[in-house]
Design a protein around this motif. Structure first.
Motif: not given
Length: 227
Positions: A44-47, A54-58, A79-81
């Motif tokens: 997950a790319a966080v905007y 930031c970065s993240g995870s779902i 998410v997912g790219s």
């Protein structure tokens, strides 16, 4: 990531310390070393306010896990790219959650629309000292490099499970094996044995990094997100 007094530290010693949230938004960076990633359906790319932050995870259809210090502004996620600016599925963030008055650098983002993908599995215990783990994140690959369009990964070795995150919460400390986290890898995951054990919080950009412990916040994550 949250590196205190970043500009002064970089100017004097060419190493990082913890970013303030506003600095994190202005200067996202990525893993130094390591390799690019070709597939990461859980990434997950966080905007914030339309800019990559930031970065993240779902972790479930409407829940993204990231660092608490990444929370701020009008937020959304991709998410997912493996490319933070293109592809995947995009959702606005309708609510954010942090715990215990910023004593832990772990935050949860509630998505306005559900996303169907592969979700990460969260660990219930810290990894063993000496284990070799995997980290992921976007941003720059050196102090002055441009932001990378593609997700990166690297291996790290756990040296302690008594580190401290940017808010002095419990963290997994590791040294670089093939690479090291740096600013803006904030919120990105660390994996051991196929499970996420940490959330990227801070680093000195050279010899060590601290990932907020998933195990220490596991009960809170379950209570809020139901996973």
């Amino acid at each position: 990531m949250r590196i205190r007094n970043l500009l002064a530290v970089v100017a004097s010693a060419l190493v990082g310390a913890a970013l303030t949230p506003s600095t994190a938004a202005a200067a996202p960076q990525q893993i130094i070393g390591g390799d690019t990633v070709s597939s990461a359906p859980w990434a997950a790319a966080v905007y914030s306010d339309g800019s990559f932050r930031c970065s993240g995870s779902i972790i479930a259809s409407r829940w993204v896990l990231t660092a608490e210090h990444c929370i701020g502004g009008s937020m959304s996620v991709r998410v997912g790219s493996v490319h933070h600016a293109t592809g995947g599925q995009v959702s606005a963030v309708s609510a954010t959650y942090s715990q215990d008055g910023y004593l832990y650098d772990i935050g949860l983002l509630y998505l306005s629309t559900p996303i169907s993908t592969t979700y990460v599995t969260l660990a219930t215990s810290d990894p063993p000292v000496g284990s070799t783990n995997t980290i992921y994140g976007w941003g720059r690959s050196c102090l002055n490099c441009d932001v990378s369009a593609q997700l990166k990964t690297a291996s790290v070795q756990v040296v302690s499970v008594r580190g401290r995150d940017a808010y002095e919460g419990p963290a997994i400390r590791s040294s670089p094996a093939t690479g090291i986290a740096w600013q803006g890898d904030s919120g990105g995951p660390q994996f051991y044995a196929g499970q996420q054990v940490g959330v990227c919080s801070n680093s000195n950009g050279s010899t060590s990094q601290n990932y907020a412990s998933i195990a220490a916040s596991r009960a809170w994550i379950a209570a809020v997100a139901g996973v």
